[in-house]
Design a protein around this motif. Structure first.
Motif, PDB file in Angstrom:
ATOM      1  N   GLY A 174       3.899   6.333 -22.733  1.00 29.08           N
ATOM      2  CA  GLY A 174       3.679   7.741 -22.415  1.00 29.08           C
ATOM      3  C   GLY A 174       4.947   8.385 -21.895  1.00 29.08           C
ATOM      4  N   LEU A 222      -1.747  13.461 -24.111  1.00 26.89           N
ATOM      5  CA  LEU A 222      -0.992  12.904 -22.996  1.00 26.89           C
ATOM      6  C   LEU A 222      -1.840  12.877 -21.738  1.00 26.89           C
ATOM      7  N   ALA A 279       2.748   7.577 -15.777  1.00 23.69           N
ATOM      8  CA  ALA A 279       2.467   7.319 -17.180  1.00 23.69           C
ATOM      9  C   ALA A 279       2.797   5.879 -17.536  1.00 23.69           C
ATOM     10  N   LEU A 282       6.902  11.490 -23.466  1.00 26.05           N
ATOM     11  CA  LEU A 282       7.072  12.655 -22.603  1.00 26.05           C
ATOM     12  C   LEU A 282       8.541  13.055 -22.542  1.00 26.05           C
ATOM     13  N   MET A 320      -1.311  12.780 -30.913  1.00 26.78           N
ATOM     14  CA  MET A 320      -0.183  13.444 -30.259  1.00 26.78           C
ATOM     15  C   MET A 320       0.967  13.649 -31.239  1.00 26.78           C
TER      16      MET A 320
END
Lengths: 519, 488
Positions: free
Chosen positions: A245, A149, A241, A249, A122
């Motif tokens: 995460g 993700l 999440a 995000l 990512m």
């Protein structure tokens, strides 16, 4: 070469982890952390070496990738570069990642290997999005960054993780694919895929065409930000999440949307941007207030912060589409600020979740007594988020309000209301979580933050204070690029004015005979 | 042409030999395999014969690809206008050879019991397929094409029903045979009508006749019938209903070959016979393509059998690739781009879908041939490498970047966009979102659902050849995804 190394170092780290034995979790964590720290250091070098007064791309990497087949073979370049806008985003990404990896010590204990691989993939995707200066390459990274993700939420998420992750993936993909058609059209029309050349080409397109292309591109970005009607995926994704995460995000992935709006929506189609700016300012301002109301109604602290993200990104969009110097600068700075303060809030909430396994606000109360250190950091993050003068949030919000007031006093006034609401829901949530009597016995024995957790927050605090006190370190990097963008916008305004003037007499002529008929 | 006028020396030019060598190689390889069946000491080497034959044929295709003078003089047209051997047909040939080699690699360990005893028949039939496909892709003459079509179809009918003890397989064979025969009949009838009006079955002759006169209603009907029969083979709406049953029932390696080869060869023919299609059909074909995509994706959404899911996904892919024909019809200048797009799409598709079906074949091998979606649950924890490979294939089918599927989709859409059919491109793009909805179900099952303890994933050792084939498929998908310069 520098940027190639920066972008693909995480991918190399991921490959290295893939080769490690899956039982050796400690080594996997260390490789991941070491990789991200090296990338962060490279990011600092990049930041220090970047010359903000120049509008041109720096640290350019440019090599042939392939040529699109067809009558006119169009070269697609593997080209990376930074300008004032992307340098801040790239550095933010690089700096946040080690903190994110460090946070996983607390909550990722199954399938560590896969998790670290996805995180590093990512990072490559996100850095690629910010650094790509070729449209096709950008699109590559843009879609690739969706996949990690998806796995992170889907494997390590909460109870409704499958619903949340599929929703996230399909929402963002729907926008991206419409953009894909726009990308294809643009590349084949202009016979180039270089973003700078494309911008010149696109800015010269007719108003209607620009409008369509602007629509195709901004739809994808608006979903990603997310702008008002598309915001429903965000709360679900954030809630489900894992902490790390959520931080990525909020901290970086959402910024890809606002970055895209700025780079492509405004930078490529200035005339359309000028035409549609009121709509976006409106959506931004309504998003601020609406997000704040949503946040007030939440009983889950993580969902509350997720809704506050909608509100905060409303500022970014509002300031951006004010299309003024102050608005644009403020909105870019606010992207960084939001990454820092909301990222830190998610980290902190993750910490109490790891201790109590609940996020319901009414399960807390009075934990300042048992976790004084935590309370201090939490209050700091909240104050930074609501924009206390002297901290980073204030500078960004102030510039955004200043800039948007010049463009539209009405929406700016509405946004000011949002500032008040923001203070209301964040401060009241703080009160309900941290202060008051200790109602639940479980909260009395909570252990305070451990050194690892403190270590995660310190860098964010340092940067926040620094931006609050000396914002010019960051704003100075924007000078050249923003000046160029504002020039482009001024040109577009003049062109629009001219074409309107040409149309007016025609309109008058068309209207006249009709009046005659009516008689 | 009067048979008495045939002068073989004139027909068999050096170029003709160059063009024919790949097919001759396969024919020779077939004879070797037949011989190996009789001479028992040769039996252990059957697989090597098989793969070596394909390898040598591939070398001959590469020679055609290099464009020797003997061929370029005539634009690749040889044998009195019956066959074309140019770069395009060579690439098609390579795609067929790779597809067959991969499908064969997965078939080696697939069969068990009595099925394994007749494996030599299976191999011989399978090796006949690329021969038929090459003839179809190179045909410049309706009769030659028909020969190729039957050379491909008849072995496939038998192969589909190869699992004689399995009623589903027999059903698949029968269905495929009946519908295939029907579509062949349509083709022959269409060719006859075309011949009745134009007086020729070769493309050269037909083009010459069309240059003088407009196409009459008789020939138009003929073209319609021919196209319908081809759409049958490609499985385009409304001729797609046979696909799920046949794909599900056939032995999985055969399904892989069916899904790639037939489709590819038929598309190659449409691109060769492009001049027969009226340009007014552009919108019709685009609509058919879009409806096929929708039928495939929506159909796949409700399936819970992996092979059926991939069958529907194959229908959708057929719909996607047919769009290049629509684009080329609307904008004749883009014919070359359309050809590249189709080649690229199908080239990447061969690696993707063969790999996917191949992995399913590996699951089936262990025990009770279960192919339900739920049998993949928890695969990621039990067999991470397999799950990773499957994920790459699925993402490629969904058209996510860094896989060949993305660039294939890009090229197809770019043909549409350049033909100013942006509306269709947008609808196609939006349909891809639905596609992802069901491709993600596969990913979710593998990575995010706990393993089903009632049906544990077997841990049997994998045959080396299947592992190599999977590695080749993964490499193919990734390389076509990130280094397209190697292939264009």
């Amino acid at each position: 070469m520098f940027l190639t190394a920066l972008t693909f170092l995480p991918l190399l780290g991921a490959l290295a982890i893939a080769l490690l034995p899956s039982a050796d979790e400690k080594k996997q964590r260390i490789v991941a952390l070491a990789t991200t720290i090296v990338v962060a250091l490279l990011g600092v070098v990049l930041f220090a070496g970047f010359d903000g007064s120049s509008a041109s791309l720096q640290y350019i990497v440019d090599s042939a990738w392939f040529a699109l087949p067809g009558a006119a073979s169009i070269p697609i370049q593997f080209s990376l570069g930074v300008d004032g806008i992307s340098v801040l985003m790239a550095v933010l990404t690089a700096l946040l990642m080690p903190i994110v990896i460090l946070s996983t010590w607390g909550h990722i204990d199954k399938r560590v290997k896969e998790f670290m691989i996805w995180m590093l993939v990512m990072e490559t995707g996100m850095l690629g999005v910010f650094l790509a200066t070729d449209l096709m390459l950008f699109y590559f990274f843009w879609e690739i960054s969706l996949v990690p993700l998806y796995f992170i939420v889907g494997i390590w998420g909460g109870e409704r993780r499958l619903y949340a992750t599929v929703k996230f993936f399909l929402f963002t993909l729907a926008g991206s694919l419409v953009m894909l058609v726009g990308v294809i059209w643009l590349i084949y029309q202009s016979k180039t895929s270089n973003i700078a050349e494309l911008s010149d080409f696109a800015a010269a397109l007719s108003g209607t065409t620009q409008g369509w292309m602007f629509g195709a591109f901004t739809l994808a970005f608006a979903i990603k930000v997310p702008l008002l009607p598309f915001h429903t995926w965000l709360a679900d994704a954030h809630t489900e999440a894992p902490t790390s995460g959520s931080v990525v995000l909020a901290g970086v992935l959402l910024k890809m949307g606002t970055y895209g709006l700025l780079r492509f929506g405004i930078g490529m189609f200035p005339e359309a941007a000028v035409t549609w700016a009121p709509l976006f300012m409106g959506l931004g301002a309504i998003g601020i207030v609406y997000g704040a109301f949503l946040a007030m109604a939440q009983t889950d602290i993580k969902r509350l912060i997720a809704c506050s993200s909608v509100s905060h990104l409303g500022y970014v969009v509002l300031g951006m589409f004010a299309l003024t110097q102050a608005g644009l600068r403020g909105s870019i700075l606010q992207m960084v600020n939001h990454g820092l303060s909301t990222g830190m809030l998610f980290l902190l909430i993750g910490m109490i979740y790891e201790r109590r396994h609940t996020r319901a606000i009414d399960q807390f109360g009075g934990i300042a007594a048992s976790m004084p250190m935590f309370a201090m950091f939490f209050v700091f993050a909240v104050l930074s988020s609501v924009g206390l003068p002297g901290l980073n949030g204030f500078v960004g919000e102030y510039m955004i309000l200043l800039g948007s007031f010049q463009a539209s006093p009405f929406w700016a006034s509405l946004a000011v209301l949002g500032v008040i609401f923001g203070a209301v829901y964040l401060l009241s949530a703080t009160r309900r979580v941290l202060f008051g009597p200790l109602i639940h016995e479980a909260n009395a024995k909570l252990t305070d933050m451990v050194p690892r957790e403190i270590g995660m927050c310190i860098p964010i605090i340092l940067v926040s204070v620094w931006i609050g006190v000396a914002p010019n370190t960051c704003l100075g990097k924007l000078d050249g690029s923003i000046d160029q963008l504002v020039d482009r916008l001024d040109g577009a305004r003049v062109a629009l004015e001219l074409s309107n003037r040409e149309q007016e007499p025609k309109l008058a002529l068309q209207l006249a005979p009709k009046k005659g008929q009516a008689r | 042409m009067n048979p008495n006028d045939l002068d073989f020396d004139l027909l068999l030019t050096p170029g003709a030999w160059t063009a024919l060598w790949p097919m001759i190689t396969i024919a020779l390889g077939l004879m070797m395999l037949l011989a190996a069946e009789v001479v028992s000491s040769l039996r252990p080497f059957r697989s090597i014969f098989f793969l070596a034959t394909l390898g040598v044929a591939a070398l001959f295709e590469l020679r055609i690809l290099a464009g020797p003078e003997s061929l370029t003089d005539t634009g690749g047209i040889v044998l009195g206008g019956a066959l074309v051997a140019d770069a395009t047909s060579a690439v098609w040939g390579l795609i067929f050879l790779i597809g067959t080699a991969l499908a064969f690699s997965y078939s080696t360990a697939y069969y068990s019991g009595s099925e394994a005893r007749y494996k030599d028949e299976h191999d011989i039939l399978m090796l006949t397929c690329p021969l038929g496909m090459m003839m179809m892709a190179g045909a410049q003459d309706l009769v030659v094409f028909f020969l190729g079509l039957e050379l491909l179809s008849i072995p496939l009918y038998i192969l589909a029903a190869y699992k004689r003890s399995d009623s589903k397989s027999v059903e698949a064979g029968l269905k495929y045979f009946l519908l295939g025969a029907f579509s062949s009949a349509l083709f022959v009838y269409g060719s006859a009508l075309l011949y009745a009006e134009l007086g020729s079955v070769s493309f050269g002759g037909a083009a010459a006749a069309l240059a003088e006169n407009e196409m009459g209603s008789l020939a138009m009907t003929g073209v319609g019938l021919i196209v319908a029969s081809i759409l049958f083979k490609i499985s385009v709406f409304p001729f797609h209903v046979w696909v799920p049953d046949v794909y599900q029932g056939s032995p999985t390696p055969v399904t892989a070959l069916m899904a790639t080869g037939t489709k590819a060869a038929a598309i190659a023919f449409l691109l060769n016979a492009f001049f027969l299609l009226p340009s007014s059909a552009a919108n019709l074909i685009a609509v058919l393509g879009i409806v096929t995509m929708a039928a495939g994706y929506f159909g796949a959404l409700v399936q819970d059998d992996l092979k059926r899911m991939l069958a529907y996904s194959g229908i959708a892919s057929a719909g996607t690739v047919i769009l290049v024909i629509a684009g080329a019809l609307a904008n004749p200048e883009s014919l070359d781009a359309a050809r590249t797009a189709a080649l690229y799409y199908i080239g990447a598709y061969v690696f993707t879908i063969t790999g996917a079906f191949g992995l399913i074949a590996l699951f089936e091998r262990d025990g009770q041939r279960f192919t339900r979606l739920t049998s993949l649950a928890g695969l990621a924890t039990k067999r991470p490498a397999m799950a990773a490979a499957m994920t790459i294939f699925v993402l490629s089918l969904g058209g996510i970047p860094a896989t060949g599927g993305f660039l294939g989709k890009w090229f197809v859409f770019s043909v549409l966009v350049n033909a100013n059919m942006i509306g269709f491109a947008v609808i196609g793009a939006v349909l891809s979102v639905i596609a992802l909805a069901f491709y993600l179900r596969i990913v979710i099952t593998m990575w995010m659902l706990p393993a089903d303890e009632a049906h544990p994933i077997p841990g049997a050792d994998r045959p080396l050849i299947a592992g190599v084939a999977t590695a080749v498929c993964v490499a193919g998908v990734i390389l076509t995804g990130i280094l397209p310069g190697l292939f264009i």
